[in-house]
Design an enzyme around this catalytic site. Structure first.
Site, mmCIF file in Angstrom:
data_model
loop_
_atom_site.group_PDB
_atom_site.id
_atom_site.type_symbol
_atom_site.label_atom_id
_atom_site.label_comp_id
_atom_site.label_asym_id
_atom_site.label_seq_id
_atom_site.Cartn_x
_atom_site.Cartn_y
_atom_site.Cartn_z
ATOM 1 C CG LEU A 1 -1.929 -0.882 1.355
ATOM 2 C CD1 LEU A 1 -3.017 -1.023 2.946
ATOM 3 C CD2 LEU A 1 -3.073 -0.623 0.524
ATOM 4 C CG ASP A 2 1.236 4.175 -3.381
ATOM 5 O OD1 ASP A 2 1.760 3.015 -3.312
ATOM 6 O OD2 ASP A 2 -0.272 4.832 -3.656
ATOM 7 C CE LYS A 3 5.286 9.059 2.783
ATOM 8 N NZ LYS A 3 4.744 10.203 3.810
#
Length: 240
Positions: A71-73
């Site tokens: 998952l993106d930050k």
């Protein structure tokens, strides 16, 4: 949640919310702002990353679990961990085959005219200097996202997004290219860097067909605090 017939190996609360646990996999609720791994930015700033917390999720096994996807930050929500190498191999194959169902909640600026639809726009890297930043490109990789409007407010819409492919920043680029960028998106939207409510994108649910003779494991993550105000404006209630 711990299955009833499985003993707890520690009385300590895990450092991140645990949504599901069995012998093969865990699902945690990743908070927004936590990078999945120690990339160049995390190394420079010595900030916490997901891997710093994984030892606490062994639950009696000799090695820590690993993330089966990313998952993106700035994206919160359901993140699947494989508990041992065999589990990781099976989960990785399910992700590669596109057999794992993922639904995201997003708040976007404006919103689509139609209540449901399919975004079909190929994506490619914007430039070598921009790292993971992406753009719509006719010569890029095929990319598809299914959307459904769950609610609307003045200037905003609450969407359920289902990525049919797994390109980097796919949901963010598809929404921006469609004319309704994600609220709080400082790369593809109108948000100023380090200001505003934060990216309004949440991995709401996941369905994992890990066991051939059972129904897929379905897990939901509650919406994060930084999205709840906009969600309420769009009609969300906590029992939704």
């Amino acid at each position: 949640m711990t299955e009833p017939d499985q003993p707890a190996f520690s009385r300590e609360e895990p450092p991140l919310p645990l949504l599901y646990r069995d012998a093969m996999m865990l699902v945690i609720d990743k908070p927004a702002g936590l990078p999945s791994h120690r990339g160049p930015q995390a190394k420079r700033q010595v900030i916490p990353v997901l891997t710093d917390h994984l030892d606490a999720f062994r639950f009696g096994l000799p090695r820590r679990p690993e993330a089966a996807h990313r998952l993106d930050k700035d994206t919160s929500g359901c993140l699947v961990l494989g508990r041992h190498p065999r589990a990781m191999a099976e989960l990785n194959q399910l992700f590669r085959d596109g057999r794992i169902g993922k639904t995201y909640w997003a708040i976007v600026e404006g919103g689509p005219d139609d209540e449901t639809g399919l975004i079909d726009l190929p994506l490619a890297r914007r430039s070598p200097e921009r790292g993971w930043w992406m753009k719509v490109d006719p010569d890029g990789l095929p990319s598809q996202t299914r959307y459904r409007v769950l609610g609307r407010a003045s200037g905003l819409a609450w969407l359920a997004l289902e990525p049919l492919t797994g390109r980097t920043h796919q949901l963010r680029v598809h929404c921006a290219a469609s004319g309704w960028p994600m609220f709080g998106d400082e790369i593809y939207g109108s948000a100023a860097r380090d200001e505003g409510p934060g990216l309004q994108l949440h991995a709401r649910s996941i369905a994992v067909p890990l066991y051939s003779k059972r129904e897929p494991i379905r897990v939901e993550a509650p919406p994060p605090p930084h999205m709840q105000e906009a969600l309420r404006r769009c009609g969300w209630r906590e029992a939704f």
